[in-house]
Design a protein around this motif. Structure first.
Motif, PDB file in Angstrom:
ATOM      1  N   ILE A  21       0.607  -0.187 -24.910  1.00 46.43           N
ATOM      2  CA  ILE A  21       1.576  -1.255 -24.674  1.00 46.43           C
ATOM      3  C   ILE A  21       1.426  -1.765 -23.245  1.00 46.43           C
ATOM      4  O   ILE A  21       1.294  -0.971 -22.305  1.00 46.43           O
ATOM      5  CB  ILE A  21       3.020  -0.760 -24.884  1.00 46.43           C
ATOM      6  N   LYS A 197       1.560   1.835 -35.922  1.00 45.15           N
ATOM      7  CA  LYS A 197       1.934   0.511 -35.413  1.00 45.15           C
ATOM      8  C   LYS A 197       3.447   0.333 -35.395  1.00 45.15           C
ATOM      9  O   LYS A 197       4.007  -0.222 -34.437  1.00 45.15           O
ATOM     10  CB  LYS A 197       1.274  -0.579 -36.264  1.00 45.15           C
ATOM     11  N   GLN A 198       4.127   0.802 -36.430  1.00 49.71           N
ATOM     12  CA  GLN A 198       5.586   0.692 -36.481  1.00 49.71           C
ATOM     13  C   GLN A 198       6.228   1.496 -35.359  1.00 49.71           C
ATOM     14  O   GLN A 198       7.168   1.027 -34.704  1.00 49.71           O
ATOM     15  CB  GLN A 198       6.098   1.170 -37.847  1.00 49.71           C
ATOM     16  N   THR A 200       4.837   2.398 -32.471  1.00 48.45           N
ATOM     17  CA  THR A 200       4.528   1.783 -31.183  1.00 48.45           C
ATOM     18  C   THR A 200       5.386   0.549 -30.941  1.00 48.45           C
ATOM     19  O   THR A 200       5.924   0.349 -29.841  1.00 48.45           O
ATOM     20  CB  THR A 200       3.031   1.421 -31.117  1.00 48.45           C
ATOM     21  N   LYS A 201       5.544  -0.277 -31.950  1.00 49.84           N
ATOM     22  CA  LYS A 201       6.365  -1.477 -31.807  1.00 49.84           C
ATOM     23  C   LYS A 201       7.832  -1.129 -31.567  1.00 49.84           C
ATOM     24  O   LYS A 201       8.510  -1.767 -30.748  1.00 49.84           O
ATOM     25  CB  LYS A 201       6.247  -2.368 -33.037  1.00 49.84           C
ATOM     26  N   SER A 202       8.326  -0.108 -32.246  1.00 49.54           N
ATOM     27  CA  SER A 202       9.708   0.317 -32.066  1.00 49.54           C
ATOM     28  C   SER A 202       9.969   0.746 -30.630  1.00 49.54           C
ATOM     29  O   SER A 202      10.987   0.379 -30.026  1.00 49.54           O
ATOM     30  CB  SER A 202      10.025   1.462 -33.032  1.00 49.54           C
ATOM     31  N   ASP A 205       9.917  -2.398 -28.373  1.00 47.20           N
ATOM     32  CA  ASP A 205      11.109  -3.232 -28.515  1.00 47.20           C
ATOM     33  C   ASP A 205      12.296  -2.644 -27.759  1.00 47.20           C
ATOM     34  O   ASP A 205      13.049  -3.376 -27.108  1.00 47.20           O
ATOM     35  CB  ASP A 205      11.461  -3.396 -29.991  1.00 47.20           C
ATOM     36  N   SER A 216       3.265  -6.553 -25.186  1.00 46.42           N
ATOM     37  CA  SER A 216       2.356  -6.651 -26.321  1.00 46.42           C
ATOM     38  C   SER A 216       1.788  -5.264 -26.588  1.00 46.42           C
ATOM     39  O   SER A 216       1.713  -4.435 -25.681  1.00 46.42           O
ATOM     40  CB  SER A 216       1.228  -7.655 -26.045  1.00 46.42           C
ATOM     41  N   PHE A 217       1.413  -5.027 -27.842  1.00 44.47           N
ATOM     42  CA  PHE A 217       0.960  -3.686 -28.177  1.00 44.47           C
ATOM     43  C   PHE A 217      -0.238  -3.726 -29.120  1.00 44.47           C
ATOM     44  O   PHE A 217      -0.495  -4.736 -29.795  1.00 44.47           O
ATOM     45  CB  PHE A 217       2.084  -2.858 -28.821  1.00 44.47           C
TER      46      PHE A 217
END
Length: 222
Positions: A21, A197-198, A200-202, A205, A216-217
């Protein structure tokens, strides 16, 4: 800034993967009560869990000990950073708030059972690689010692090694003056890409919710 997983690491750890990230224009400061409260409550709940379980009953700790063995690191001497956090909780030596970036980093490391590093991007030079360290790879670490990273997983830039799922360096530590940062989630190799991916995005956010800025990730696999 790009990051890659070196062939010498990928060959020893099949499916090795990281979440990567980048953050821009963030504001780091004292943690809001919500973060401090979550970190404290999670540690208290984990303490009672640890009274009934062994450390290796936790899948993330078990897998990271195996990864260390696969790359030539003795996990009983050099413990994955997440295991070190769990051992502190087991002794009721709970983590005290430092600042928002570190506190959130520690919370997610405990929650996901993986090492996570956060680094000041302005202290980094060139592109990044994650590799198995050689004899020149060493740095003053956040543990107060000069750490030899030979035969250990390290993250490196043009100026040398700066981070590891064991211990990170003083050179790239995040402070309340940090405006641009990168975060490396040293994922469990068994985690499916979609789930990685979920996850990392969590994390990204929530970090942006606390710190503002942009992020961005990506997820990389060896």
């Amino acid at each position: 800034m790009e990051i890659k997983i070196s062939s010498n690491l990928a060959s020893k750890v099949p499916d090795f993967k990281i979440g990567f990230i980048t953050y821009e224009n963030i504001e780091v400061g004292p943690s809001p009560q919500m973060v401090k409260g979550r970190l404290q409550l999670f540690q208290e709940a984990l303490f009672f869990d640890l009274e009934e379980k062994e450390l290796t009953d936790f899948p993330g700790i078990k897998e990271w000990r195996e990864i260390f063995k696969m790359t030539g690191t003795n996990p009983s001497r050099y413990r994955p950073s997440v295991e070190a956090l769990y051992r502190r909780v087991k002794k009721q030596n709970y983590l005290s708030p430092i600042h928002s970036a570190i506190d959130l980093n520690n919370f997610f490391s405990l929650l996901y059972e993986v090492p996570i590093g956060i680094y000041d991007a302005d202290a980094l030079s060139g592109d990044l690689s994650i590799k198995i360290g050689g004899s020149p790879d060493q740095y003053p670490g956040l543990n107060g010692r000069v750490n030899s990273m030979e035969n250990m997983i390290v993250s490196a830039d043009d100026d040398g090694a700066f981070g590891s799922p064991y211990v990170d360096s003083e050179r790239t530590k995040v402070t309340e003056d940090t405006k641009h940062a990168i975060q490396i989630i040293y994922l469990q190799a068994k985690t499916p890409i979609k789930e990685a991916k979920q996850l990392t995005k969590s994390l990204m956010d929530m970090f942006l919710e606390i710190h503002g800025g942009e992020g961005s990730f990506s997820v990389l696999e060896g």
